[in-house]
Scaffold this motif. Structure first.
Motif, PDB file in Angstrom:
ATOM      1  N   ASN A  34       3.380  13.557  -0.686  1.00 23.46           N
ATOM      2  CA  ASN A  34       3.216  13.777  -2.125  1.00 23.46           C
ATOM      3  C   ASN A  34       2.744  12.504  -2.823  1.00 23.46           C
ATOM      4  N   VAL A  35       3.347  11.370  -2.425  1.00 26.17           N
ATOM      5  CA  VAL A  35       2.973  10.107  -3.060  1.00 26.17           C
ATOM      6  C   VAL A  35       1.530   9.745  -2.725  1.00 26.17           C
ATOM      7  N   ASN A  75      -5.014  11.019  -6.806  1.00 28.37           N
ATOM      8  CA  ASN A  75      -5.278  11.804  -8.020  1.00 28.37           C
ATOM      9  C   ASN A  75      -5.236  13.302  -7.833  1.00 28.37           C
ATOM     10  N   LYS A 111       0.853  -1.193   0.000  1.00 26.87           N
ATOM     11  CA  LYS A 111       0.000   0.000   0.000  1.00 26.87           C
ATOM     12  C   LYS A 111       0.881   1.232   0.000  1.00 26.87           C
ATOM     13  N   MET A 112       0.376   2.295  -0.630  1.00 25.80           N
ATOM     14  CA  MET A 112       1.168   3.530  -0.700  1.00 25.80           C
ATOM     15  C   MET A 112       1.488   4.072   0.690  1.00 25.80           C
ATOM     16  N   MET A 148       4.729   2.708   2.129  1.00 28.57           N
ATOM     17  CA  MET A 148       5.933   2.891   1.323  1.00 28.57           C
ATOM     18  C   MET A 148       7.212   3.056   2.168  1.00 28.57           C
ATOM     19  N   PRO A 158      -3.626  16.612  -8.550  1.00 31.94           N
ATOM     20  CA  PRO A 158      -2.602  17.048  -9.509  1.00 31.94           C
ATOM     21  C   PRO A 158      -1.405  17.629  -8.768  1.00 31.94           C
ATOM     22  N   TYR A 159      -0.199  17.287  -9.230  1.00 37.47           N
ATOM     23  CA  TYR A 159       0.978  17.699  -8.453  1.00 37.47           C
ATOM     24  C   TYR A 159       1.192  19.203  -8.430  1.00 37.47           C
ATOM     25  N   ALA A 181      -0.761  12.003  -4.637  1.00 39.05           N
ATOM     26  CA  ALA A 181      -0.727  11.625  -6.055  1.00 39.05           C
ATOM     27  C   ALA A 181      -1.569  10.375  -6.272  1.00 39.05           C
ATOM     28  N   GLU A 182      -1.497   9.450  -5.313  1.00 47.68           N
ATOM     29  CA  GLU A 182      -2.303   8.232  -5.411  1.00 47.68           C
ATOM     30  C   GLU A 182      -3.791   8.589  -5.450  1.00 47.68           C
TER      31      GLU A 182
END
Lengths: 465, 97
Positions: free
Chosen positions: A356-357, A363, A81-82, A85, A365-366, A360-361
């Motif tokens: 950030n990850v 969705n 899972k993110m 990480m 936008p960065y 991003a996961e």
């Protein structure tokens, strides 16, 4: 040099270039993915070239090992899972270090059987690769265990810890020097190995969970150094170059993390941060201060009629897996014309870039993700700062309270916003056990409950407005 | 020995500086993929593992080599795949592929 050896050496050179270019492309999110693939191609080339090395006689063991390792690696990569990480990176660090140590061990036994070609630089490199690799392996496993909650997250301390660790470390150095001076002695080598493994554990257990970003970076550097040392052992430039690149990367990230906390690396690694402060916070809570709770309906009104909302995510968001709910709330607000930005503190979460990850996961936008320096001046224009599971990184005490353990740490200026809404499970102090003044600020309202549940309520309230 | 060692040390030092120069420019946005990606690069030690496991110089070395291959391959394959999984999530606009 035979043609085959020349070609192998050239393949290693191209592989090394792929690693460097791959890292260069990581400088922008647009090319980052291509860069990673290029780096992987370089690795593939290096592996294929190695299969043609003339010393290799038996391929059965190689094939078995590569199939098992690839399968395990792929399963881990696709199932993790993110939010997990940091543990994943920790484990991978450890395996890299462990592999380098094992290569050094195999070389050691090769030279024990036939010391005729042994030179002092090789024996020194064997000892260094063995020690650094073993420390990386066991240290990473403890760090991953802490992050996963298997090993107690708080610092584990005992009297004279640093002195005992130092003496222990000196015995490792002594064993290494002895082995270089008088090569052989498998039992001393075994002591060196076991002692290095134990040292990795002793070194990591006194470091608290909130300091894990630094430890993970530091172990990342060590895994690179171990690979470079293994390169000196087997006299391979690709290992030296790739190992140095990773070592440099880990050192830089370690330094960035330490700057972001305004603490020297020595304090993080040897300070047992979080053990002492937990005790001192007990007295702090005794002083009476009032907090102002808020209900979801009222919070939703504040958010929905704002112009600019800055969301400050922290480790709490990862724990409650709330990143998707955060994005849904942001979407609802955006539909109503609210500008939403995210403020990311360098040490938010448990590893560099963790938040950030996760976003991003979900969705996000960065372009909506801002570093501390980019966004700190914007808080004064924000109508609402929404704190989702962050704590120390928004504590104003860091600016002026010299008695605070986090004094001097650069923080996000969430307290400059017109309103502050804090999503928090309860009033228990955060991991480091430090009382957060922001919660008692007149502009601050507390929305108690699990972050994900609170966000879901907020989303519904905003929809119904 | 001295010449080869000096050349190797040169490479080591220069590669370190190159690493510093390249990596300071990676934005904090991508620090997690940087760690997992550089992690995969440290799996380069697979080269050593392959040589050690394949040269048939006694069972002890072969076993050490086998374990080293497994660990290094987990590091390489796991590292690159998980980095790719992360990087494909970074999008500029919502819904962008």
């Amino acid at each position: 040099m035979a043609l085959r050896e020349v070609l192998i050496a050239l393949a290693y050179m191209i592989a090394s270039a792929c690693f460097v270019i791959g890292l260069m492309w990581l400088q922008s999110p647009k090319r980052a993915r291509a860069g990673n693939m290029l780096s992987a191609l370089g690795m593939l080339l290096a592996i294929i070239a190695t299969l043609f090395v003339s010393g290799i006689k038996d391929y059965s063991v190689i094939i078995i090992g590569m199939i098992i390792g690839s399968a395990l690696g792929a399963v881990m990569a696709y199932t993790v899972k993110m939010t997990a990480m940091p543990q994943m990176v920790g484990i991978l660090n450890g395996f890299g270090g462990g592999a380098s140590a094992l290569v050094a061990a195999a070389e050691f036994f090769k030279y024990v059987a036939d010391p005729s070609t042994l030179t002092p630089d090789v024996s020194v490199s064997i000892m260094l690769a063995m020690v650094v690799g073993s420390v990386t392996l066991s240290g990473s496993m403890i760090a991953a265990g802490k992050l996963q909650g298997i090993v107690h997250e708080r610092p584990i301390t005992y009297p004279f810890q640093n002195i005992i660790n130092l003496i222990f470390f000196l015995t490792i150095v002594a064993a290494g020097v002895f082995l270089v001076a008088s090569f052989g002695h498998p039992w001393v080598f075994l002591y060196l190995t076991v002692a290095a493994l134990v040292f990795g554990v002793l070194f990591t257990i006194p470091i608290g969970g909130a300091d894990m970003p630094v430890v993970i970076c530091f172990l990342n550097a060590l895994s690179g150094v171990a690979a470079a040392m293994a390169g000196f052992v087997i006299k391979n430039n690709a290992l030296i170059i790739a190992g140095s690149l990773v070592g440099a990367s880990g050192i830089i990230l370690t330094q960035i993390m330490c700057w972001a906390m305004n603490r020297p690396i020595t304090n993080v690694l040897f300070g047992a941060f979080g053990a002492v402060t937990a005790a001192s916070s007990a007295t702090a809570t005794a002083t009476k201060k009032t907090v102002r709770p808020i209900q979801p309906d009222e919070a939703a009104i504040l958010l929905a009629y704002a112009q600019l909302v800055i969301i400050v995510p922290g480790y709490g968001m990862a724990v409650s897996q709330a990143q998707h709910a955060v994005r849904q709330l942001a979407d609802e607000l955006a539909k109503r014309g609210v500008t939403v930005k995210y403020a990311i503190h360098p040490v938010a979460g448990r590893m560099p870039g963790h938040m950030n990850v996760l976003l991003a996961e979900a969705n996000v936008p960065y372009e909506q993700l801002y570093d501390m320096d980019q966004i700190n001046d914007e808080f004064q224009n924000a109508d609402v700062a929404l704190i989702v599971g962050a704590n120390d990184v928004v504590n104003p005490a860091a600016r002026y309270d010299k008695s605070s353990p986090i004094y001097g740490m650069p923080i996000l200026n969430a307290d400059h916003a017109k309103h502050i809404i804090v999503l928090k499970r309860s009033m228990n102090p955060g991991f480091a056990g430090i009382e957060n003044e922001l919660f008692y600020n007149e502009k601050t309202r507390m929305l108690f409950g699990d972050a994900k549940e609170s966000l879901t309520k907020l989303i519904n309230e905003v929809k119904n407005l | 020995m001295t010449e080869a060692l000096l050349a190797a040390l040169y490479i080591f030092v220069i590669a370190m500086f190159l690493g510093f120069a390249v990596i300071t420019k990676v934005p904090p946005l991508l620090h997690t993929p940087l760690m997992s990606g550089s992690n995969a690069i440290s799996g380069i030690t697979i080269i050593g593992a392959l040589i050690v496991a394949g040269r048939q110089e006694g069972w002890l070395q072969t076993i050490l080599g086998l374990i080293a291959i497994i660990l290094a391959m987990i590091n390489v394959v796991g590292g690159y795949l998980v980095t790719d999984r992360m990087l494909q999530m970074f999008k500029r606009k919502p819904g962008e592929k």
